[in-house]
Scaffold this active site. Structure first.
Site, PDB file in Angstrom:
ATOM      1  N   HIS A 245      -4.439 -18.246 -13.937  1.00 33.48           N
ATOM      2  CA  HIS A 245      -3.893 -18.292 -12.725  1.00 33.48           C
ATOM      3  C   HIS A 245      -3.422 -16.792 -12.243  1.00 33.48           C
ATOM      4  O   HIS A 245      -2.107 -16.457 -12.592  1.00 33.48           O
ATOM      5  CB  HIS A 245      -2.684 -19.477 -12.631  1.00 33.48           C
ATOM      6  CG  HIS A 245      -2.035 -19.286 -11.296  1.00 33.48           C
ATOM      7  ND1 HIS A 245      -1.985 -20.757 -10.511  1.00 33.48           N
ATOM      8  CD2 HIS A 245      -1.253 -18.671 -10.276  1.00 33.48           C
ATOM      9  CE1 HIS A 245      -1.333 -20.773  -9.489  1.00 33.48           C
ATOM     10  NE2 HIS A 245      -1.188 -19.231  -9.522  1.00 33.48           N
ATOM     11  N   HIS A 247      -2.495 -13.799  -9.742  1.00 34.77           N
ATOM     12  CA  HIS A 247      -2.290 -13.356  -8.258  1.00 34.77           C
ATOM     13  C   HIS A 247      -2.865 -12.022  -8.222  1.00 34.77           C
ATOM     14  O   HIS A 247      -2.960 -11.156  -9.077  1.00 34.77           O
ATOM     15  CB  HIS A 247      -0.875 -13.268  -8.080  1.00 34.77           C
ATOM     16  CG  HIS A 247      -0.268 -14.967  -7.510  1.00 34.77           C
ATOM     17  ND1 HIS A 247       0.242 -15.302  -6.494  1.00 34.77           N
ATOM     18  CD2 HIS A 247      -0.275 -15.715  -8.439  1.00 34.77           C
ATOM     19  CE1 HIS A 247       0.656 -16.471  -6.539  1.00 34.77           C
ATOM     20  NE2 HIS A 247       0.332 -16.882  -7.896  1.00 34.77           N
ATOM     21  N   CYS A 278       4.905 -16.227  -3.795  1.00 35.08           N
ATOM     22  CA  CYS A 278       5.746 -17.045  -4.505  1.00 35.08           C
ATOM     23  C   CYS A 278       7.208 -16.461  -4.029  1.00 35.08           C
ATOM     24  O   CYS A 278       7.511 -15.277  -3.565  1.00 35.08           O
ATOM     25  CB  CYS A 278       5.757 -16.197  -5.919  1.00 35.08           C
ATOM     26  SG  CYS A 278       7.197 -17.007  -6.773  1.00 35.08           S
ATOM     27  N   ASN A 287      -2.579 -16.283  -4.692  1.00 31.71           N
ATOM     28  CA  ASN A 287      -3.622 -16.358  -5.718  1.00 31.71           C
ATOM     29  C   ASN A 287      -4.833 -15.793  -5.492  1.00 31.71           C
ATOM     30  O   ASN A 287      -5.291 -15.839  -4.538  1.00 31.71           O
ATOM     31  CB  ASN A 287      -3.559 -17.885  -6.110  1.00 31.71           C
ATOM     32  CG  ASN A 287      -4.236 -17.970  -7.427  1.00 31.71           C
ATOM     33  OD1 ASN A 287      -4.488 -17.332  -8.318  1.00 31.71           O
ATOM     34  ND2 ASN A 287      -4.000 -19.579  -7.709  1.00 31.71           N
TER      35      ASN A 287
END
Length: 344
Positions: A245, A247, A278, A287
């Site tokens: 995952h 970003h 975030c 993301n």
């Protein structure tokens, strides 16, 4: 002289060269000698509209029927895993007060999975009342991020809290996915040792989480730091149980995903049009855009089952609805070509 901000996060560097295909929207070659099909999975975060949106979006309530429509559009485009909502306190996050309405309003499609976030036992119990069959729990790789994000003093405190949540979920035949945040760098600590990540990931795996998603929450990872981190994690968890995952704050997400694929990972989290962020890492971008990931994979003859053109349309739709810029380079290039074609 090295940049002190960058060296605060980095302990290794590598140089890679990636050649992407020239075609605007490539499709997997039927004559390819080594096509890869169903084993690859993309997880698209859909209504992580909060708390993962920027401050502007956090001040605006997003209608539940539009969240549902968004999820339906994603599944129609071929996305097989759609993270649908978060069962959090309405007082803490009023934008997610509609979590039950959203989940119950879905017209589910066969073969699509609809996990939800459950940050605590109360969230799990609420999710169980609407027959959720897949949940996710999350922990930071550092004590500092755990304190800021979930008000737990240490990683061990957070893991202890989630052990009860995972145990109850599994007892109710609910599958659990685990997230580890800040795997390549922490906004409060800086450099994160790969063994800290492996420690948290292994603990979640031992609890019974079927998959552990490793999140570069602030997007400081590089292929080098990604390799170091994954080497530590894969030494104690099988690659089939690992997802990544990334970003895209420093523009490294696709390179990091490519390195992860080369190391055996076959599940990638992404966000259509790159929306998100975030709230505990103020300058972190969203993301990696799903469109960009799918384009790269199609150019590698990896079949995700996603219709890229349809996905681009979904991204444009949600960006228009939210009054946000589309962060997908692939979408912007494709839409520009479409504009040029229509004007000529």
């Amino acid at each position: 002289m090295p940049n002190p901000v960058l060296t605060h996060f980095c302990r290794a560097s590598t140089t890679t060269t990636t050649t992407l295909p020239d075609a605007p929207i490539p499709t997997p070659s039927k004559n390819s000698k080594n096509p890869t099909h169903s084993p690859f999975q993309t997880t698209c975060s859909s209504s992580r509209l909060d708390p993962g949106m920027d401050c502007k979006m956090r001040r605006k309530l997003f209608p539940p029927h539009k969240k549902i429509e968004f999820i339906h559009k994603l599944q129609d485009a071929g996305v097989s895993v759609v993270e649908t909502t978060s069962f959090v306190s309405p007082r803490a996050v009023p934008q997610m007060a509609d979590h039950k309405e959203v989940y119950q309003g879905l017209t589910k499609k066969e073969g699509v999975k609809y996990p939800v976030l459950t940050p605590n036992m109360k969230g799990l119990e609420s999710a169980l009342t609407v027959n959720v069959d897949r949940v996710a729990v999350f922990v930071g790789a550092t004590n500092q991020f755990c304190k800021a994000n979930i008000n737990m003093d240490t990683v061990d405190d957070a893991l202890k809290k989630y052990e009860e949540v995972v145990k109850k979920a599994i007892a109710n035949n609910v599958e659990v996915r685990g997230y580890v945040s800040c795997v390549c760098g922490c906004p409060y600590k800086g450099y994160v040792d790969p063994h800290e990540v492996a420690y948290a990931a292994h603990a979640l795996y031992e609890m019974g989480c079927y998959e552990i998603s490793l999140g570069d929450t602030i997007g400081v990872g590089t292929p080098g730091s990604t390799e170091n981190m994954l080497s530590a994690v894969l030494s104690c968890i099988p690659d089939k149980s690992v997802a990544v995952h990334f970003h895209n704050t420093y523009g490294q997400a696709l390179a990091n995903i490519l390195r992860s694929l080369q190391m055996g990972v076959s599940a990638v989290d992404s966000s259509v049009a790159g929306i998100g962020g975030c709230p505990f890492a103020k300058k972190a971008t969203g993301n990696v855009p799903t469109e960009d990931v799918v384009y790269m994979l199609q150019g590698m003859d990896i079949d995700t089952g996603i219709n890229l053109e349809q996905l681009i349309e979904v991204g444009e739709w949600i960006c228009h609805l939210m009054d946000k810029d589309n962060k997908s380079n692939v979408a912007l290039a494709y839409l520009s070509q479409q504009d040029n074609s229509s004007s000529s």
